[in-house]
Design a protein around this motif. Sequence first.
Motif, short mmCIF file in Angstrom:
data_model
loop_
_atom_site.label_atom_id
_atom_site.label_comp_id
_atom_site.label_asym_id
_atom_site.label_seq_id
_atom_site.Cartn_x
_atom_site.Cartn_y
_atom_site.Cartn_z
N LEU A 116 0.53 -5.59 5.44
CA LEU A 116 -0.58 -6.53 5.61
C LEU A 116 -1.65 -6.38 4.53
O LEU A 116 -2.51 -7.26 4.39
CB LEU A 116 -1.19 -6.35 7.00
CG LEU A 116 -0.26 -6.64 8.19
CD1 LEU A 116 -1.02 -6.54 9.50
CD2 LEU A 116 0.40 -8.01 8.05
N SER A 117 -1.61 -5.29 3.77
CA SER A 117 -2.58 -5.13 2.69
C SER A 117 -2.39 -6.17 1.59
O SER A 117 -3.27 -6.34 0.74
CB SER A 117 -2.49 -3.72 2.10
OG SER A 117 -1.25 -3.52 1.44
N HIS A 140 2.01 5.89 -1.90
CA HIS A 140 0.64 5.47 -1.57
C HIS A 140 -0.33 6.02 -2.61
O HIS A 140 -0.31 7.21 -2.93
CB HIS A 140 0.27 5.98 -0.18
CG HIS A 140 -1.17 5.75 0.17
ND1 HIS A 140 -1.68 4.51 0.46
CD2 HIS A 140 -2.21 6.62 0.27
CE1 HIS A 140 -2.96 4.61 0.73
NE2 HIS A 140 -3.31 5.89 0.62
N THR A 154 8.22 0.40 5.64
CA THR A 154 6.94 -0.25 5.33
C THR A 154 6.12 -0.38 6.60
O THR A 154 6.43 -1.22 7.47
CB THR A 154 7.18 -1.65 4.72
OG1 THR A 154 7.95 -1.52 3.53
CG2 THR A 154 5.86 -2.33 4.39
N LYS A 180 -2.73 -9.17 1.89
CA LYS A 180 -3.74 -10.21 2.09
C LYS A 180 -4.86 -10.12 1.06
O LYS A 180 -5.42 -11.14 0.64
CB LYS A 180 -4.31 -10.10 3.50
CG LYS A 180 -5.34 -11.17 3.84
CD LYS A 180 -5.83 -11.03 5.28
CE LYS A 180 -6.85 -12.12 5.60
NZ LYS A 180 -7.35 -12.00 7.01
N ALA A 181 -5.19 -8.90 0.64
CA ALA A 181 -6.29 -8.70 -0.30
C ALA A 181 -5.96 -9.20 -1.71
O ALA A 181 -6.85 -9.30 -2.55
CB ALA A 181 -6.68 -7.23 -0.35
N ALA A 226 -3.38 -3.90 -7.23
CA ALA A 226 -4.58 -4.15 -6.43
C ALA A 226 -5.76 -4.58 -7.30
O ALA A 226 -6.53 -5.47 -6.93
CB ALA A 226 -4.93 -2.89 -5.63
N ASP A 281 0.83 -1.21 0.00
CA ASP A 281 0.00 0.00 0.00
C ASP A 281 0.87 1.25 0.00
O ASP A 281 0.42 2.34 0.36
CB ASP A 281 -0.93 0.00 1.21
CG ASP A 281 -2.05 1.01 1.09
OD1 ASP A 281 -2.49 1.29 -0.05
OD2 ASP A 281 -2.47 1.56 2.13
N ASN A 300 3.77 -13.92 4.24
CA ASN A 300 3.99 -12.48 4.30
C ASN A 300 4.57 -12.14 5.67
O ASN A 300 3.93 -12.33 6.70
CB ASN A 300 2.67 -11.75 4.08
CG ASN A 300 2.82 -10.25 4.04
OD1 ASN A 300 3.92 -9.73 3.82
ND2 ASN A 300 1.73 -9.54 4.25
N GLN A 326 0.39 -1.71 8.30
CA GLN A 326 -0.83 -1.73 7.50
C GLN A 326 -0.52 -1.92 6.01
O GLN A 326 -1.23 -2.62 5.30
CB GLN A 326 -1.61 -0.44 7.71
CG GLN A 326 -2.92 -0.38 6.92
CD GLN A 326 -3.66 0.92 7.17
OE1 GLN A 326 -3.24 1.76 7.97
NE2 GLN A 326 -4.79 1.10 6.48
N SER A 327 0.56 -1.30 5.54
CA SER A 327 0.94 -1.42 4.13
C SER A 327 1.37 -2.84 3.80
O SER A 327 1.00 -3.39 2.76
CB SER A 327 2.06 -0.43 3.81
OG SER A 327 2.39 -0.47 2.45
N HIS A 363 -6.08 -8.38 -8.33
CA HIS A 363 -6.08 -9.30 -7.19
C HIS A 363 -6.60 -10.69 -7.55
O HIS A 363 -6.26 -11.68 -6.91
CB HIS A 363 -6.91 -8.72 -6.04
CG HIS A 363 -8.36 -8.53 -6.38
ND1 HIS A 363 -9.31 -9.51 -6.22
CD2 HIS A 363 -9.00 -7.47 -6.91
CE1 HIS A 363 -10.47 -9.07 -6.61
NE2 HIS A 363 -10.33 -7.83 -7.04
#
Length: 267
Positions: A224-225, A186, A218, A227-228, A195, A165, A209, A221-222, A198
């Motif tokens: 762990l994004s 960002h 990093t 996951k999407a 993204a 992210d 990850n 939150q960036s 995906h």
Amino acid sequence: MRKYGLFLAAAFLIYMSFLTLEKSDYAVSGNQYKDPVLFVHGFKGTARSFNMMIGRFEERGWGERALTINVTRTGRLLVREEPFSADRPAFIHLIFENNRASFDDTSRALAAVMQVLKKEYGVERVKIVSHSMGGIVSVKFLQELYNPDLHPMTDQLVTIGSPFDGVSGGRWFIQNQGPAVYDLMHGSPALAKIAANHNRFPSGTNVLNIAGTGDQVTRLQSALSFKALVPEDQYRVEVLYDKNITHSGLHETAIVDEKIGAFFDYK
């Protein structure tokens, strides 16, 4: 006469050096590469980026360095073969000379490397260990460029501190230059495209990850994004809750080694 002989000897050495360099370019090997692991560095990465981790893996008996592949700024691939035991996992150290190139250019370079691994070295399946932007371009390759007829199947992908992210902090953008800097912002079009793709992640690639709370480049939150972008049953995450482990320190930490070793089922 003696000077003439010295001249011939020098000319011969130069000629042999030239042949060695040419031979290292797309060299064909008769070696069998067992369970190969490709190490992909990130933004501004060099040969040092994964050199220590590969050495630690070797000390643990997890495998041996088999190939070092340098991608020059002109896109030429220089391959150096190392003596290794064919019955052990083969470690492949990838180094991009243009280490600030865009996501597009770096992922295409990675695709070229993958094609050489399959065509010239008979590699059918590979694992990837990546750091920072190296994880992003690995995912971009898998989403957009992977072709089973041309490239090895990526069974497992490890991302370490990869900012899916974007990178946070204005100071970082002031200190760094190059096309990748814009891609790492960002909300950049380059990250938005990843993204949007995906649903194009390969079904056979399992992911680990790794992120850390001490990563100053990093943010958690960036990282762990990611996951999407991956089907739920293919995704695993490990967070290091240690403020002393920095962005670059993530690939120099024994805890990270152990988590990768467990993911790859190394004994």
